[in-house]
Write a protein that holds these residues in place. Sequence first.
Motif, short mmCIF file in Angstrom:
data_model
loop_
_atom_site.label_atom_id
_atom_site.label_comp_id
_atom_site.label_asym_id
_atom_site.label_seq_id
_atom_site.Cartn_x
_atom_site.Cartn_y
_atom_site.Cartn_z
N LEU A 164 8.95 104.52 19.08
CA LEU A 164 9.14 105.84 18.49
C LEU A 164 7.99 106.74 18.95
CD1 LEU A 164 10.62 107.77 16.57
CD2 LEU A 164 9.25 106.84 14.70
N ASP A 165 8.30 107.74 19.76
CA ASP A 165 7.28 108.64 20.29
C ASP A 165 7.25 109.90 19.43
OD1 ASP A 165 5.35 109.78 21.89
OD2 ASP A 165 6.77 110.54 23.35
N SER A 166 6.63 109.79 18.24
CA SER A 166 6.59 110.91 17.31
C SER A 166 5.28 110.91 16.54
CB SER A 166 7.76 110.82 16.32
OG SER A 166 7.70 111.88 15.38
N ALA A 167 4.80 112.12 16.24
CA ALA A 167 3.59 112.27 15.43
C ALA A 167 3.91 112.30 13.94
CB ALA A 167 2.85 113.54 15.83
N ILE A 168 5.19 112.23 13.59
CA ILE A 168 5.62 112.15 12.20
C ILE A 168 5.64 110.68 11.81
CG2 ILE A 168 7.48 112.62 10.57
CD1 ILE A 168 8.42 114.86 12.44
N LEU A 169 4.95 110.34 10.74
CA LEU A 169 4.90 108.95 10.28
C LEU A 169 6.26 108.53 9.75
CD1 LEU A 169 3.04 106.48 9.71
CD2 LEU A 169 2.73 107.44 7.41
N SER A 170 6.80 107.46 10.30
CA SER A 170 8.08 106.94 9.80
C SER A 170 7.82 106.06 8.58
CB SER A 170 8.80 106.15 10.89
OG SER A 170 8.14 104.93 11.13
N MET A 171 8.83 105.94 7.74
CA MET A 171 8.72 105.09 6.55
C MET A 171 8.49 103.63 6.97
SD MET A 171 8.67 105.58 3.32
CE MET A 171 9.68 106.90 2.72
N GLU A 172 9.14 103.21 8.05
CA GLU A 172 8.98 101.85 8.56
C GLU A 172 7.53 101.59 8.98
OE1 GLU A 172 10.26 99.36 12.51
OE2 GLU A 172 11.73 100.76 11.68
N SER A 173 6.92 102.54 9.67
CA SER A 173 5.51 102.39 10.09
C SER A 173 4.59 102.38 8.88
CB SER A 173 5.10 103.52 11.03
OG SER A 173 5.80 103.44 12.24
N ALA A 174 4.86 103.24 7.90
CA ALA A 174 4.05 103.28 6.68
C ALA A 174 4.11 101.94 5.95
CB ALA A 174 4.51 104.42 5.77
N ARG A 175 5.28 101.32 5.94
CA ARG A 175 5.42 100.00 5.30
C ARG A 175 4.68 98.92 6.09
NH1 ARG A 175 11.32 101.63 3.92
NH2 ARG A 175 11.03 102.27 1.75
N ARG A 176 4.81 98.97 7.43
CA ARG A 176 4.10 97.98 8.27
C ARG A 176 2.60 98.10 8.12
NH1 ARG A 176 6.96 98.81 13.83
NH2 ARG A 176 5.83 100.66 13.39
N LEU A 177 2.09 99.31 7.89
CA LEU A 177 0.66 99.53 7.70
C LEU A 177 0.21 99.19 6.28
CD1 LEU A 177 0.33 102.93 9.60
CD2 LEU A 177 -0.72 100.75 10.27
#
Length: 187
Positions: A164-177
């Motif tokens: 995902l080439d985006s500067a908007i944080l995805s919910m999936e990335s927030a959960r992985r972090l």
Amino acid sequence: MPAYFVARSVFAVTALTSTLCLSGCQQTIADAPYLAAFSEPEILRAEDAGAPPGARPGSCWGRDVTPAVVETVSEQIMVQPPEVLADGTVLSPGIFRTETQQRILKERRELWFESPCEEIWTEEFTASLQRALKVRGHYYGPVTGTRDGRTRAAIRRYQNTGGLDSAILSMESARRLGLIAVPRDTI
């Protein structure tokens, strides 16, 4: 006052002003990749116009648009061949016309993904995000708790590894972090 003293004073003021301007420009140039490339991305609520169809009420969404890649090809096509004698003398040169075509190498892509809503983006949340990205080697600045260009650049670097080439944080990335709880039904 002697003329040479006035000239030296004007020169000194001009030199000082130039130095101050250049030092300010250097800061701007150094920050340019963060400021220009990562302006504040838009996050839409499910109730907003332009949100993805079928979005769960109360959810927020980011959008990643990858532009199409188009190739322009120009070809020279011979309309009339040249007239050339046996000894190599050219009586009339060949006549050509140029044809230009565009080909789509990669189609435009629009991807919607769920994102944390604005009310989640507190100073503490942002600082936790910066620390999580710093530990993983994606955030290079100080932990400030401010969602700035450096933070958006780090989000983009982190998510880019997952496609995902985006500067908007995805919910999936927030959960992985580890910043947002994983729903019980998906455990």
